[in-house]
Design a protein around this motif. Sequence first.
Motif, PDB file in Angstrom:
ATOM      1  N   ARG A 109       0.919  -5.669 -10.033  1.00  0.00           N
ATOM      2  CA  ARG A 109       1.991  -6.532  -9.355  1.00  0.00           C
ATOM      3  C   ARG A 109       2.989  -6.414  -9.574  1.00  0.00           C
ATOM      4  NH1 ARG A 109       0.488  -8.671  -4.775  1.00  0.00           N
ATOM      5  NH2 ARG A 109       2.077  -9.898  -4.647  1.00  0.00           N
ATOM      6  N   LEU A 161      -4.521  -0.898  -3.937  1.00  0.00           N
ATOM      7  CA  LEU A 161      -3.382  -0.467  -2.926  1.00  0.00           C
ATOM      8  C   LEU A 161      -3.546  -2.064  -2.525  1.00  0.00           C
ATOM      9  CD1 LEU A 161      -3.795   2.550  -1.164  1.00  0.00           C
ATOM     10  CD2 LEU A 161      -1.438   1.204  -1.729  1.00  0.00           C
ATOM     11  N   ARG A 162      -4.506  -3.005  -1.735  1.00  0.00           N
ATOM     12  CA  ARG A 162      -4.861  -4.595  -2.153  1.00  0.00           C
ATOM     13  C   ARG A 162      -4.020  -4.792  -2.443  1.00  0.00           C
ATOM     14  NH1 ARG A 162      -9.344  -1.851   0.262  1.00  0.00           N
ATOM     15  NH2 ARG A 162     -10.425  -2.230  -1.069  1.00  0.00           N
ATOM     16  N   ARG A 217      -0.076  -5.217  -2.291  1.00  0.00           N
ATOM     17  CA  ARG A 217       0.524  -5.847  -0.936  1.00  0.00           C
ATOM     18  C   ARG A 217       1.090  -7.334  -1.164  1.00  0.00           C
ATOM     19  NH1 ARG A 217      -3.037  -6.758   4.592  1.00  0.00           N
ATOM     20  NH2 ARG A 217      -0.770  -7.239   6.326  1.00  0.00           N
ATOM     21  N   GLY A 218       2.222  -7.091  -0.596  1.00  0.00           N
ATOM     22  CA  GLY A 218       3.710  -8.042  -0.239  1.00  0.00           C
ATOM     23  C   GLY A 218       4.661  -7.502  -2.309  1.00  0.00           C
ATOM     24  N   SER A 250      -2.502   3.752   3.806  1.00  0.00           N
ATOM     25  CA  SER A 250      -2.372   3.010   2.438  1.00  0.00           C
ATOM     26  C   SER A 250      -1.530   1.920   3.342  1.00  0.00           C
ATOM     27  CB  SER A 250      -1.250   3.834   2.138  1.00  0.00           C
ATOM     28  OG  SER A 250      -2.684   5.643   1.360  1.00  0.00           O
ATOM     29  N   LYS A 270      -1.838   0.797   6.532  1.00  0.00           N
ATOM     30  CA  LYS A 270      -2.486  -0.501   6.912  1.00  0.00           C
ATOM     31  C   LYS A 270      -2.576  -1.529   6.004  1.00  0.00           C
ATOM     32  CE  LYS A 270      -4.606   1.939  11.058  1.00  0.00           C
ATOM     33  NZ  LYS A 270      -6.073   2.531  11.020  1.00  0.00           N
ATOM     34  N   ILE A 271      -3.511  -1.151   4.490  1.00  0.00           N
ATOM     35  CA  ILE A 271      -3.363  -1.729   3.747  1.00  0.00           C
ATOM     36  C   ILE A 271      -1.930  -3.062   2.910  1.00  0.00           C
ATOM     37  CG2 ILE A 271      -4.777  -1.813   1.377  1.00  0.00           C
ATOM     38  CD1 ILE A 271      -6.781   0.691   2.176  1.00  0.00           C
ATOM     39  N   LEU A 272      -1.420  -1.845   2.876  1.00  0.00           N
ATOM     40  CA  LEU A 272      -0.416  -2.803   2.795  1.00  0.00           C
ATOM     41  C   LEU A 272       0.845  -3.114   3.674  1.00  0.00           C
ATOM     42  CD1 LEU A 272       1.642   0.225   0.700  1.00  0.00           C
ATOM     43  CD2 LEU A 272       0.954  -2.257  -0.733  1.00  0.00           C
ATOM     44  N   GLY A 273       0.011  -3.212   4.959  1.00  0.00           N
ATOM     45  CA  GLY A 273       0.437  -4.472   5.738  1.00  0.00           C
ATOM     46  C   GLY A 273       2.127  -3.261   6.769  1.00  0.00           C
ATOM     47  N   ARG A 274       1.966  -2.605   6.055  1.00  0.00           N
ATOM     48  CA  ARG A 274       3.156  -1.105   7.333  1.00  0.00           C
ATOM     49  C   ARG A 274       2.934  -0.054   6.269  1.00  0.00           C
ATOM     50  NH1 ARG A 274       4.498  -3.957   3.360  1.00  0.00           N
ATOM     51  NH2 ARG A 274       5.159  -3.369   1.366  1.00  0.00           N
TER      52      ARG A 274
END
Length: 142
Positions: A56, A78-79, A82-83, A103, A105-109
Amino acid sequence: MKIAVLGAGHMGGALVGGLLAARRARPRDLWVTDPNDDQRRAVQKKFGVRAGTDNRAAATWADVVVLCVKPQLMGEVLRGLRGAVGPAPTGLSGGAGGKTATSGKILGRVPGGAAQAPHPGASAAGGVGFWPGRTRARQNRT
């Protein structure tokens, strides 16, 4: 451009070596992460790059994030990101059997401008994905 390379195995080490040999990056512009102490330290010693275990932090620091992880670890990595990556990323996913949409979906987009490698061999022995870090995403919005 600051580049985070997540994964210091064969693919990550080769990428770092290639970027430096081609003079596309300087050691100070690269941050390599890997949970394996031996692999991470070997890349750090060989190339003089920054190295650590915090994906991160590296992703937030970087303009571009490169994932060089085995397909079975891609979801976990990837999780953890996220963010930490920009809100409108450009992506390339080359994981064996992986999908760019997964990828996203896991990242949120879903990464914009994403591509999938044509076959698993196109990405060597693991998965690779590229996303701009927070700094680059902020610059692109202004």
